[in-house]
Structures are given as structure tokens and as C-alpha cells.
Design a protein around this motif. Structure first.
Motif, PDB file in Angstrom:
ATOM      1  N   PRO A  18      72.790  23.096 -70.536  1.00 36.57           N
ATOM      2  CA  PRO A  18      73.130  23.734 -69.261  1.00 36.57           C
ATOM      3  C   PRO A  18      74.253  23.002 -68.507  1.00 36.57           C
ATOM      4  N   ILE A  22      77.530  23.491 -70.276  1.00 33.03           N
ATOM      5  CA  ILE A  22      78.102  24.827 -70.051  1.00 33.03           C
ATOM      6  C   ILE A  22      78.751  24.884 -68.664  1.00 33.03           C
ATOM      7  N   ARG A  77      82.036  31.808 -67.970  1.00 30.89           N
ATOM      8  CA  ARG A  77      80.788  31.355 -68.573  1.00 30.89           C
ATOM      9  C   ARG A  77      80.680  31.698 -70.064  1.00 30.89           C
ATOM     10  N   GLN A 117      80.147  28.949 -72.948  1.00 35.23           N
ATOM     11  CA  GLN A 117      78.988  28.919 -73.848  1.00 35.23           C
ATOM     12  C   GLN A 117      79.437  28.897 -75.311  1.00 35.23           C
ATOM     13  N   HIS A 123      78.525  26.001 -77.981  1.00 30.35           N
ATOM     14  CA  HIS A 123      77.915  26.345 -79.273  1.00 30.35           C
ATOM     15  C   HIS A 123      78.741  25.776 -80.428  1.00 30.35           C
ATOM     16  N   LEU A 129      76.480  29.790 -61.513  1.00 25.33           N
ATOM     17  CA  LEU A 129      76.512  28.500 -62.203  1.00 25.33           C
ATOM     18  C   LEU A 129      75.129  27.846 -62.214  1.00 25.33           C
ATOM     19  N   PHE A 130      74.365  28.081 -61.129  1.00 23.93           N
ATOM     20  CA  PHE A 130      73.069  27.405 -60.977  1.00 23.93           C
ATOM     21  C   PHE A 130      71.917  28.406 -61.009  1.00 23.93           C
TER      22      PHE A 130
END
Lengths: 117, 162
Positions: free
Chosen positions: B20, B23, B33, B37, B41, B89-90
């Protein structure tokens, strides 16, 4: 709230969102194998199309071509090391044709192979 | 001292624990985002593809690998980093939903270099020395960027903390 640790603790109350799970390794490998199989099939089809007898009238089939190539390679070996070939044939004859037990058997097989071409 | 070898399960555990925050840092580097991600990955899948992984300090290594991957992605797509999109974001904190949005907005307003340092320090848990290695700057520079960034955030979010 004047010092850094206190303000940092406030900021940490907000935690970043989690991401999607990692793709499974097994799935990715399976996908790779599928792609590999598809690519091999494509290459095999291409070869068949390129070399197959139905492509051109009067063309030779792929089998004699392959056999001819094998025979050519064999002749090269004989030219390079006739004694080595003889030793190999004798050993192979004793191993594969125990009832014959002599290199003549293997040599006869070789001659028949040549005649088949 | 020899470094421990990481098993597949340990690498996946690292993803759960650090993913998290990585990212979030990726959002800062790549602008959105989805791309962040993908980059994270890529970093972890590269680790999983190796037969044997030895990481002395996984945390700075992962941040540095993500930074390099993000730079390559930006270069490959010939896209300069754009401003963050409005993606969350959170995780929403019950009762503090609007405060969370304010924190995100305040982070977006920081200069890029200060934002990176703040994200790595506060949410990534890196030391200034480790941040300095990730960003290729002296540790003092990383510390001063952090002080300036945190100061701005405190000023901008004063209405939430007083």
C-alpha cells in the motif's frame, strides 16, 4: 501539535489503500506455456505448409528430404573418422542385435537404409 | 553477516505489508493509481521470478526498484509526470473522511521532491539514510526536504490538528 512525532502520528492515522493482489505465479506460467504451445503449433504449421507435398506438384516429400540430410551427415562422419564409425556400429550392433552379434548385421542395416532412400 | 534468502511466501508477505505505501509512492512518481499499481506489481513479480532472492534491506531496495521502474515507464511512454488524478490515496477513516481528503490535497500541493521524502518517511518507514540512497542525494538533503515538506503540511492542515 508542534513536534514532529505527534504530527507524524496524526498523518499515520490515514493509511494508504491496499492494491490488487499479485497475479499468481502459476497462472502466469500457465499463460506462458499456452503461448509457447501456440507458437510451436504456428511454426509446425508453417513448416508443413512450406515443405509439404501438396504445396508444389512434383516436389519431394519432407521425409526423403530429412532422410537425405541424415545420410549426408553420416557420410560426412565417415569421411572424417571411418574407424570411429566402424567402432560405433560394431558396439551398437552388439547392443541392439545380440542374435547377430557381428558388425555385419549393422552394416546390412545401413545398406538397407541406403537402398530405402 | 549473511543476508537471509527470501522465500516466495515471504515476498508475498512483503507485498501485503509494504504494497500500500509503495503504491502511494508510485502515485507520486507516475501520476495515477493504475500505473502505480502496475509498477509495484512489476517489481514484486521480478522478485518472484528469481529462484533465490537475497535482500539485506528489503524496504529501501523495493523503493529504489519502484523508482527505477517508474522512471523507465515514464521514459517509455514519453510522458512527463502529470499531476495526481483525483483517485483516493488513503483508506477512509470513520469520522475523519473529509480530513483524509484534506491530507491528500495537502500532499498533492507539495513540491515533488518533498512529497516523495514525506511519503517514504511517514508511510514507508525509511530512515533518512535509506531515503538518500533511493533518491541519490545526501542524507542531509533528504532530511531538509522532509523538514520543509512536513512544515508545509502542518501549516496547511493546522485546522485539523489544533
Amino acid at each position: 501539535m508542534s513536534n514532529d512525532p505527534e504530527f507524524e502520528a496524526f498523518l499515520r492515522r490515514f493509511q494508504p489503500l491496499a492494491g490488487a493482489p499479485l497475479p499468481r505465479v502459476a497462472e502466469r506460467r500457465s499463460r506462458s506455456r499456452t503461448w509457447l504451445a501456440a507458437a510451436l503449433l504456428l511454426v509446425a504449421t508453417g513448416l508443413w505448409w512450406h515443405l509439404g507435398p501438396s504445396r508444389r506438384a512434383g516436389s519431394t516429400s519432407i521425409r526423403p528430404r530429412a532422410a537425405s540430410a541424415t545420410w549426408g551427415a553420416l557420410r560426412d562422419v565417415v569421411g572424417a573418422d571411418p574407424q570411429g564409425l566402424e567402432t560405433t556400429l560394431e558396439r551398437q550392433a552388439q547392443q541392439d542385435l545380440p542374435d547377430v552379434g557381428r558388425r555385419d548385421g549393422a552394416l546390412r542395416l545401413l545398406a538397407r537404409f541406403q537402398n530405402d532412400l | 553477516m549473511s543476508s537471509p534468502k527470501l522465500s516466495r511466501d515471504e515476498i508475498e508477505g512483503l507485498y501485503v505489508a509494504l504494497g500500500p505505501a509503495l503504491i502511494a509512492y508510485g502515485c507520486c512518481l507516475l501520476g495515477d493509481r493504475g500505473r502505480a499499481q502496475d509498477a509495484v506489481h512489476q517489481v514484486f513479480l521480478r522478485l518472484l521470478d528469481q529462484d533465490s532472492v537475497t535482500l539485506r534491506e528489503p524496504r529501501p531496495y523495493l523503493y529504489r526498484a519502484l523508482r527505477n521502474t517508474a522512471l523507465n515507464l515514464n521514459r517509455a511512454s514519453a510522458r512527463e509526470q502529470e499531476r495526481w488524478e483525483e483517485a483516493a490515496l488513503f483508506r477512509p477513516v470513520p469520522g475523519l473522511e473529509s480530513a483524509g481528503l484534506d491530507v491528500e490535497a495537502a500532499l498533492r500541493e507539495l513540491p515533488d521532491e518533498q512529497r516523495q521524502v514525506v511519503l517514504m518517511k511517514v508511510w514507508g518507514g525509511l530512515t533518512f539514510q535509506e531515503i538518500a540512497e533511493v533518491m541519490d542525494v545526501p542524507a542531509n538533503t533528504a532530511a531538509s526536504r522532509y523538514r520543509y515538506g512536513l512544515g508545509r503540511l502542518r501549516q496547511r492542515l493546522a485546522h485539523l490538528t489544533e
